[in-house]
Design a protein around this motif. Structure first.
Motif, PDB file in Angstrom:
ATOM      1  N   ASP A  51      35.280  22.534  14.946  1.00  0.00           N
ATOM      2  CA  ASP A  51      35.918  22.157  13.689  1.00  0.00           C
ATOM      3  C   ASP A  51      35.863  20.663  13.435  1.00  0.00           C
ATOM      4  N   ILE A  52      35.495  19.884  14.426  1.00  0.00           N
ATOM      5  CA  ILE A  52      35.516  18.430  14.312  1.00  0.00           C
ATOM      6  C   ILE A  52      34.684  17.845  15.440  1.00  0.00           C
ATOM      7  N   ASP A  61      26.237  23.162  16.275  1.00  0.00           N
ATOM      8  CA  ASP A  61      27.573  23.702  16.549  1.00  0.00           C
ATOM      9  C   ASP A  61      28.394  23.814  15.271  1.00  0.00           C
ATOM     10  N   PHE A  62      28.270  22.820  14.386  1.00  0.00           N
ATOM     11  CA  PHE A  62      28.965  22.892  13.110  1.00  0.00           C
ATOM     12  C   PHE A  62      28.433  24.049  12.272  1.00  0.00           C
ATOM     13  N   GLN A  63      27.127  24.185  12.226  1.00  0.00           N
ATOM     14  CA  GLN A  63      26.519  25.224  11.390  1.00  0.00           C
ATOM     15  C   GLN A  63      26.881  26.625  11.861  1.00  0.00           C
ATOM     16  N   LYS A 117      31.511  21.967   3.999  1.00  0.00           N
ATOM     17  CA  LYS A 117      31.765  23.317   3.480  1.00  0.00           C
ATOM     18  C   LYS A 117      32.810  23.227   2.382  1.00  0.00           C
ATOM     19  N   PRO A 118      32.890  24.242   1.503  1.00  0.00           N
ATOM     20  CA  PRO A 118      33.918  24.227   0.459  1.00  0.00           C
ATOM     21  C   PRO A 118      35.309  24.157   1.074  1.00  0.00           C
ATOM     22  N   PRO A 159      27.072   7.888  12.296  1.00  0.00           N
ATOM     23  CA  PRO A 159      26.404   8.445  11.113  1.00  0.00           C
ATOM     24  C   PRO A 159      24.905   8.624  11.354  1.00  0.00           C
ATOM     25  N   ASN A 160      24.423   9.799  11.044  1.00  0.00           N
ATOM     26  CA  ASN A 160      23.039  10.171  11.311  1.00  0.00           C
ATOM     27  C   ASN A 160      22.497  10.894  10.082  1.00  0.00           C
ATOM     28  N   PRO A 161      21.435  10.366   9.433  1.00  0.00           N
ATOM     29  CA  PRO A 161      20.938  10.978   8.187  1.00  0.00           C
ATOM     30  C   PRO A 161      20.581  12.443   8.320  1.00  0.00           C
ATOM     31  N   LYS A 162      19.962  12.833   9.437  1.00  0.00           N
ATOM     32  CA  LYS A 162      19.557  14.225   9.603  1.00  0.00           C
ATOM     33  C   LYS A 162      20.778  15.126   9.712  1.00  0.00           C
ATOM     34  N   ARG A 163      21.744  14.722  10.553  1.00  0.00           N
ATOM     35  CA  ARG A 163      22.968  15.508  10.670  1.00  0.00           C
ATOM     36  C   ARG A 163      23.766  15.452   9.372  1.00  0.00           C
ATOM     37  N   GLY A 164      23.576  14.354   8.607  1.00  0.00           N
ATOM     38  CA  GLY A 164      24.303  14.201   7.359  1.00  0.00           C
ATOM     39  C   GLY A 164      23.952  15.241   6.311  1.00  0.00           C
ATOM     40  N   LEU A 165      22.906  16.009   6.541  1.00  0.00           N
ATOM     41  CA  LEU A 165      22.556  17.090   5.628  1.00  0.00           C
ATOM     42  C   LEU A 165      23.527  18.251   5.741  1.00  0.00           C
ATOM     43  N   VAL A 166      24.183  18.391   6.895  1.00  0.00           N
ATOM     44  CA  VAL A 166      25.094  19.522   7.104  1.00  0.00           C
ATOM     45  C   VAL A 166      26.481  19.071   7.553  1.00  0.00           C
ATOM     46  N   VAL A 167      26.660  17.760   7.736  1.00  0.00           N
ATOM     47  CA  VAL A 167      27.911  17.230   8.274  1.00  0.00           C
ATOM     48  C   VAL A 167      28.450  16.158   7.340  1.00  0.00           C
ATOM     49  N   ASP A 168      29.760  16.130   7.166  1.00  0.00           N
ATOM     50  CA  ASP A 168      30.406  15.055   6.425  1.00  0.00           C
ATOM     51  C   ASP A 168      31.027  14.075   7.415  1.00  0.00           C
ATOM     52  N   TYR A 169      30.606  12.806   7.335  1.00  0.00           N
ATOM     53  CA  TYR A 169      31.155  11.758   8.188  1.00  0.00           C
ATOM     54  C   TYR A 169      32.275  11.035   7.461  1.00  0.00           C
TER      55      TYR A 169
END
Length: 280
Positions: free
Chosen positions: A105-106, A98-100, A233-234, A112-122
């Motif tokens: 937006d939130i 959903d984030f990708q 994201k930037p 915290p999840n390492p796999k999701r942490g590749l595309v998500v900032d916790y």
């Protein structure tokens, strides 16, 4: 010669245009408030909502309107930003996608999840903390995780969730059955096809009102930070700073704890299973 001159002119113009646009793009990337500006410009904060996840998310079957303590928290954030909430129905396992795809937006109440942490900032500061529990058939509580770590045991989890990671890490000998949502997990337990379902303890406690099973807080007790997440994201640095300050205020003033306590009390959730000194 004229053709050559025209080509030279076009090349020079293109280079000049690139020099003009490059600083603009760089400025957009360097703007720490870019994400906040985008949300405010849209007029809405796109937030995930989930059926069967009471009391965090509660959907009125008659009106389709959402409530619940997670939705209230998100409403406070939207108010601070001066926008309205836009609910997006989803599941815990779909949050990264959903984030990708820019659907939300939130996310709130996530772990915290390492796999999701590749595309998500916790955000490192949790909104509150609970623990991992197991809902077992009536009269069959467990004292330790080891009691479920057996080939004869079947443990149900929600697919793609942190619950699945916990179960696979602690119960490698058991049969782990992932299902799409909480309702299906409870059906597995009620039908006798499961020896336990992994839940956050506060979710498990409110399910006990349905007389489906017993809640166990197995040892070793695993604390479970419920935090916020945003898309990587930037321009999200200012957004993260704003949310971190909001969380710190909620916790330091007791606002989050008070809201949660009222929500659980309203649904008759008995917190006596929690060990002495357990602070959420």
């Amino acid at each position: 010669m004229r053709l050559t001159a025209l080509r030279t002119f076009i090349a020079a113009a293109a280079m000049g245009l690139s020099l003009l646009t490059a600083p603009i793009a760089a400025q957009a990337d360097d703007n720490p408030s870019a994400v906040i500006d985008q949300i405010r410009s849209s007029g809405v904060l796109k937030v995930p909502v989930m059926t069967g996840e009471e009391p965090g998310y509660i959907k009125d079957p008659k009106t389709g309107e959402w409530s619940g303590f997670y939705y209230e928290f998100l409403g406070e954030i939207a108010t601070q930003l001066g926008v309205k909430l836009e609910p997006v129905e989803t599941t815990w396992g779909n949050l990264a996608a959903d984030f990708q795809s820019n659907k939300i937006d939130i996310a709130i109440g996530v772990n915290p999840n390492p796999k999701r942490g590749l595309v998500v900032d916790y955000l490192w500061e949790p909104l509150f903390t609970d623990a991992w529990a197991v809902l077992t058939p009536p009269g069959k509580p467990v004292k330790t995780w080891a009691e479920l770590n057996d080939p004869s045991k079947t443990v149900v989890v929600q697919k793609g969730s942190t619950m699945q990671i916990v179960a696979e890490a602690l119960l490698p000998k058991a049969t782990i059955t992932p299902v799409e949502d909480r309702g299906l997990a409870l059906m597995e337990l009620q039908s006798g096809r499961a020896d336990g379902v992994v839940f956050a303890v506060f979710d498990a406690l409110q399910i006990t009102n349905q007389k489906i099973g017993d809640v166990s807080l197995p040892e070793p007790i695993l604390r479970n930070p419920a935090t916020l997440a945003v898309a990587r994201k930037p321009g999200n640095a200012g957004y993260i700073n704003f949310l971190t300050n909001w969380i710190q205020q909620e916790r330091s003033l007791g606002l989050a704890q008070g809201k949660l306590a009222r929500a659980w009390e309203a649904r008759g959730i008995d917190l006596t299973i929690l060990p002495a000194g357990f602070s959420f």
